[in-house]
Design a protein around this motif. Structure first.
Motif, PDB file in Angstrom:
ATOM      1  N   SER A   1       0.811  -1.218   0.000  1.00  0.00           N
ATOM      2  CA  SER A   1       0.000   0.000   0.000  1.00  0.00           C
ATOM      3  C   SER A   1       0.848   1.274   0.000  1.00  0.00           C
ATOM      4  CB  SER A   1      -0.939   0.003   1.215  1.00  0.00           C
ATOM      5  OG  SER A   1      -0.223   0.222   2.420  1.00  0.00           O
ATOM      6  N   VAL A   2       2.120   1.171   0.429  1.00  0.00           N
ATOM      7  CA  VAL A   2       2.974   2.366   0.494  1.00  0.00           C
ATOM      8  C   VAL A   2       4.155   2.289  -0.463  1.00  0.00           C
ATOM      9  CG1 VAL A   2       2.361   2.790   2.901  1.00  0.00           C
ATOM     10  CG2 VAL A   2       4.428   1.479   2.385  1.00  0.00           C
ATOM     11  N   SER A   3       4.417   1.111  -1.009  1.00  0.00           N
ATOM     12  CA  SER A   3       5.629   0.908  -1.812  1.00  0.00           C
ATOM     13  C   SER A   3       5.318   0.890  -3.296  1.00  0.00           C
ATOM     14  CB  SER A   3       6.301  -0.410  -1.419  1.00  0.00           C
ATOM     15  OG  SER A   3       7.448  -0.641  -2.203  1.00  0.00           O
ATOM     16  N   LYS A   4       6.310   1.280  -4.087  1.00  0.00           N
ATOM     17  CA  LYS A   4       6.212   1.146  -5.540  1.00  0.00           C
ATOM     18  C   LYS A   4       6.574  -0.269  -5.988  1.00  0.00           C
ATOM     19  CE  LYS A   4       7.483   6.019  -6.220  1.00  0.00           C
ATOM     20  NZ  LYS A   4       7.728   6.330  -4.786  1.00  0.00           N
ATOM     21  N   LEU A   5       7.005  -1.110  -5.038  1.00  0.00           N
ATOM     22  CA  LEU A   5       7.377  -2.490  -5.325  1.00  0.00           C
ATOM     23  C   LEU A   5       6.302  -3.442  -4.815  1.00  0.00           C
ATOM     24  CD1 LEU A   5      11.092  -2.293  -4.116  1.00  0.00           C
ATOM     25  CD2 LEU A   5      10.255  -2.063  -6.470  1.00  0.00           C
ATOM     26  N   PRO A   6       6.086  -4.574  -5.470  1.00  0.00           N
ATOM     27  CA  PRO A   6       5.128  -5.552  -4.970  1.00  0.00           C
ATOM     28  C   PRO A   6       5.671  -6.282  -3.745  1.00  0.00           C
ATOM     29  CG  PRO A   6       6.252  -6.432  -6.895  1.00  0.00           C
ATOM     30  CD  PRO A   6       6.708  -5.005  -6.744  1.00  0.00           C
ATOM     31  N   ALA A   7       4.774  -6.652  -2.845  1.00  0.00           N
ATOM     32  CA  ALA A   7       5.155  -7.408  -1.650  1.00  0.00           C
ATOM     33  C   ALA A   7       4.229  -8.605  -1.513  1.00  0.00           C
ATOM     34  CB  ALA A   7       5.068  -6.520  -0.408  1.00  0.00           C
ATOM     35  N   ARG A   8       4.798  -9.746  -1.083  1.00  0.00           N
ATOM     36  CA  ARG A   8       3.959 -10.936  -0.926  1.00  0.00           C
ATOM     37  C   ARG A   8       4.649 -11.967  -0.055  1.00  0.00           C
ATOM     38  NH1 ARG A   8       5.511 -11.548  -6.588  1.00  0.00           N
ATOM     39  NH2 ARG A   8       6.842 -13.373  -6.933  1.00  0.00           N
ATOM     40  N   HIS A   9       3.844 -12.915   0.456  1.00  0.00           N
ATOM     41  CA  HIS A   9       4.379 -14.125   1.060  1.00  0.00           C
ATOM     42  C   HIS A   9       4.730 -15.087  -0.077  1.00  0.00           C
ATOM     43  CE1 HIS A   9       3.367 -12.946   5.077  1.00  0.00           C
ATOM     44  NE2 HIS A   9       2.068 -13.038   4.903  1.00  0.00           N
ATOM     45  N   PRO A  10       5.955 -15.562  -0.164  1.00  0.00           N
ATOM     46  CA  PRO A  10       6.302 -16.493  -1.241  1.00  0.00           C
ATOM     47  C   PRO A  10       5.774 -17.903  -0.961  1.00  0.00           C
ATOM     48  CG  PRO A  10       8.182 -16.193   0.190  1.00  0.00           C
ATOM     49  CD  PRO A  10       7.114 -15.255   0.700  1.00  0.00           C
ATOM     50  N   GLN A  11       5.681 -18.680  -2.018  1.00  0.00           N
ATOM     51  CA  GLN A  11       5.355 -20.092  -1.914  1.00  0.00           C
ATOM     52  C   GLN A  11       6.649 -20.904  -1.867  1.00  0.00           C
ATOM     53  OE1 GLN A  11       2.081 -21.193  -1.673  1.00  0.00           O
ATOM     54  NE2 GLN A  11       1.701 -18.985  -1.551  1.00  0.00           N
ATOM     55  N   ASN A  12       6.612 -22.046  -1.221  1.00  0.00           N
ATOM     56  CA  ASN A  12       7.791 -22.903  -1.166  1.00  0.00           C
ATOM     57  C   ASN A  12       8.215 -23.313  -2.572  1.00  0.00           C
ATOM     58  OD1 ASN A  12       9.810 -24.503   0.147  1.00  0.00           O
ATOM     59  ND2 ASN A  12       8.573 -26.315  -0.267  1.00  0.00           N
ATOM     60  N   GLY A  13       9.492 -23.106  -2.890  1.00  0.00           N
ATOM     61  CA  GLY A  13      10.017 -23.474  -4.194  1.00  0.00           C
ATOM     62  C   GLY A  13       9.874 -22.402  -5.255  1.00  0.00           C
TER      63      GLY A  13
ATOM     64  N   LEU B   1      10.514 -19.325  -7.651  1.00  0.00           N
ATOM     65  CA  LEU B   1      11.694 -18.703  -8.239  1.00  0.00           C
ATOM     66  C   LEU B   1      11.811 -17.257  -7.760  1.00  0.00           C
ATOM     67  CD1 LEU B   1      11.562 -19.981 -11.925  1.00  0.00           C
ATOM     68  CD2 LEU B   1      13.427 -20.374 -10.306  1.00  0.00           C
ATOM     69  N   ILE B   2      13.031 -16.834  -7.485  1.00  0.00           N
ATOM     70  CA  ILE B   2      13.281 -15.468  -7.031  1.00  0.00           C
ATOM     71  C   ILE B   2      13.130 -14.500  -8.200  1.00  0.00           C
ATOM     72  CG2 ILE B   2      15.044 -13.895  -6.113  1.00  0.00           C
ATOM     73  CD1 ILE B   2      16.227 -16.350  -4.656  1.00  0.00           C
ATOM     74  N   GLU B   3      12.398 -13.410  -7.956  1.00  0.00           N
ATOM     75  CA  GLU B   3      12.229 -12.359  -8.954  1.00  0.00           C
ATOM     76  C   GLU B   3      12.844 -11.067  -8.441  1.00  0.00           C
ATOM     77  OE1 GLU B   3       8.208 -11.811 -10.299  1.00  0.00           O
ATOM     78  OE2 GLU B   3       7.727 -13.927  -9.989  1.00  0.00           O
ATOM     79  N   PRO B   4      13.418 -10.267  -9.329  1.00  0.00           N
ATOM     80  CA  PRO B   4      13.983  -8.988  -8.893  1.00  0.00           C
ATOM     81  C   PRO B   4      12.882  -8.002  -8.496  1.00  0.00           C
ATOM     82  CG  PRO B   4      14.061  -9.159 -11.281  1.00  0.00           C
ATOM     83  CD  PRO B   4      13.609 -10.495 -10.774  1.00  0.00           C
ATOM     84  N   GLY B   5      13.223  -7.083  -7.604  1.00  0.00           N
ATOM     85  CA  GLY B   5      12.318  -5.998  -7.270  1.00  0.00           C
ATOM     86  C   GLY B   5      11.052  -6.396  -6.535  1.00  0.00           C
ATOM     87  N   VAL B   6      11.101  -7.496  -5.792  1.00  0.00           N
ATOM     88  CA  VAL B   6       9.945  -7.961  -5.018  1.00  0.00           C
ATOM     89  C   VAL B   6      10.312  -7.965  -3.542  1.00  0.00           C
ATOM     90  CG1 VAL B   6       8.342  -9.874  -4.587  1.00  0.00           C
ATOM     91  CG2 VAL B   6       9.101  -9.372  -6.925  1.00  0.00           C
ATOM     92  N   LEU B   7       9.364  -7.569  -2.689  1.00  0.00           N
ATOM     93  CA  LEU B   7       9.527  -7.661  -1.247  1.00  0.00           C
ATOM     94  C   LEU B   7       8.907  -8.973  -0.783  1.00  0.00           C
ATOM     95  CD1 LEU B   7       8.335  -4.019  -0.344  1.00  0.00           C
ATOM     96  CD2 LEU B   7      10.675  -4.796  -0.783  1.00  0.00           C
ATOM     97  N   TYR B   8       9.735  -9.921  -0.397  1.00  0.00           N
ATOM     98  CA  TYR B   8       9.268 -11.233   0.048  1.00  0.00           C
ATOM     99  C   TYR B   8       9.224 -11.253   1.576  1.00  0.00           C
ATOM    100  CZ  TYR B   8      10.305 -12.922  -4.685  1.00  0.00           C
ATOM    101  OH  TYR B   8      10.338 -13.121  -6.047  1.00  0.00           O
ATOM    102  N   VAL B   9       8.067 -11.579   2.138  1.00  0.00           N
ATOM    103  CA  VAL B   9       7.861 -11.559   3.586  1.00  0.00           C
ATOM    104  C   VAL B   9       7.650 -12.981   4.089  1.00  0.00           C
ATOM    105  CG1 VAL B   9       6.419 -10.678   5.458  1.00  0.00           C
ATOM    106  CG2 VAL B   9       6.819  -9.270   3.424  1.00  0.00           C
ATOM    107  N   ALA B  10       8.385 -13.365   5.123  1.00  0.00           N
ATOM    108  CA  ALA B  10       8.213 -14.701   5.700  1.00  0.00           C
ATOM    109  C   ALA B  10       6.805 -14.863   6.257  1.00  0.00           C
ATOM    110  CB  ALA B  10       9.234 -14.917   6.814  1.00  0.00           C
ATOM    111  N   PRO B  11       6.095 -15.939   5.910  1.00  0.00           N
ATOM    112  CA  PRO B  11       4.780 -16.175   6.489  1.00  0.00           C
ATOM    113  C   PRO B  11       4.894 -16.508   7.977  1.00  0.00           C
ATOM    114  CG  PRO B  11       5.139 -17.505   4.508  1.00  0.00           C
ATOM    115  CD  PRO B  11       6.458 -16.956   4.918  1.00  0.00           C
ATOM    116  N   PRO B  12       3.845 -16.277   8.756  1.00  0.00           N
ATOM    117  CA  PRO B  12       3.883 -16.638  10.175  1.00  0.00           C
ATOM    118  C   PRO B  12       4.214 -18.113  10.372  1.00  0.00           C
ATOM    119  CG  PRO B  12       1.947 -15.295   9.706  1.00  0.00           C
ATOM    120  CD  PRO B  12       2.565 -15.636   8.382  1.00  0.00           C
TER     121      PRO B  12
END
Length: 204
Positions: A64-76, A78-89
């Protein structure tokens, strides 16, 4: 002012950013995300200590505040540039090869996700390409992980404890490593931009 403490050999791309935070971390991470430009090309991997049974809305808050996408990744994934990956609880966030591992391995220092686990896996996988960042928080998670980043050639950044909402985590990190940069939060975004762009120019 950013204070460089160590000199690293030139020529290494710095294109993997790992960040750990705990108490006070949501505010700090939102401020950082807001400061990053849309063309920030490095992926950023984030561990924030959260309750194991509570859903995390941090990706939505960051998006909501960033120009970059943010998400919880799925196991396995592939890493993408310019993404904010957040560890799930209640899951560790690890890096292996060009993929992200999301696991429920044993807790480290009573934490899952563990900052140390993320930093160590990034350092072992990417070595000098890693930029490790310890922000505000309680206790000492992240200190040993930052040591691994430094030992394997990565850059280390610690939020100035005087600037942190909760100074314990940065203070413990400073007991384990002499960081390359000790900065207030307001300088972190521009510093990451400068470090990753410098690496990009070296590669071209």
């Amino acid at each position: 002012m950013a204070t460089p403490a160590l000199q690293k050999a030139p020529g290494h791309p710095r294109d993997i950013v790992v960040i750990g935070a705990s108490a006070g971390g949501v505010t700090a991470l939102l401020a950082l995300a807001k400061a990053l430009p849309a063309d920030f090309s490095a992926p950023i991997f984030i561990v924030l200590h959260v309750g194991a049974t509570l859903p995390s809305i941090l990706p939505q808050l960051l998006s909501s505040v960033s120009k970059l996408p943010a998400r919880h990744p799925q196991n396995g994934e592939l890493i993408e540039p310019g993404v904010l990956y957040v560890a799930p609880p209640d899951h560790h966030l690890l890096l292996e090869g060009d993929r992200i591992l999301v696991t429920q391995g044993p807790k480290e220092k009573r934490f899952r996700p563990s900052i140390d686990a993320l930093f160590r896996s990034a350092a072992r996988t990417y070595g000098p390409r890693v930029i490790g960042v310890v922000l505000t928080g309680y206790l000492n998670d992240g200190a040993l992980g930052l040591w691994w980043v430094q030992q394997l050639g990565g850059l280390t950044i610690v939020q100035d404890p005087l600037d942190a909402e909760q100074p314990a985590m940065p203070t413990h990190a400073l007991e384990v490593v002499v960081p390359d940069y000790l900065v207030p939060l307001a300088q972190l975004g521009p510093l990451l931009v400068r470090l990753t762009r410098a690496a990009k120019s070296v590669m071209q």
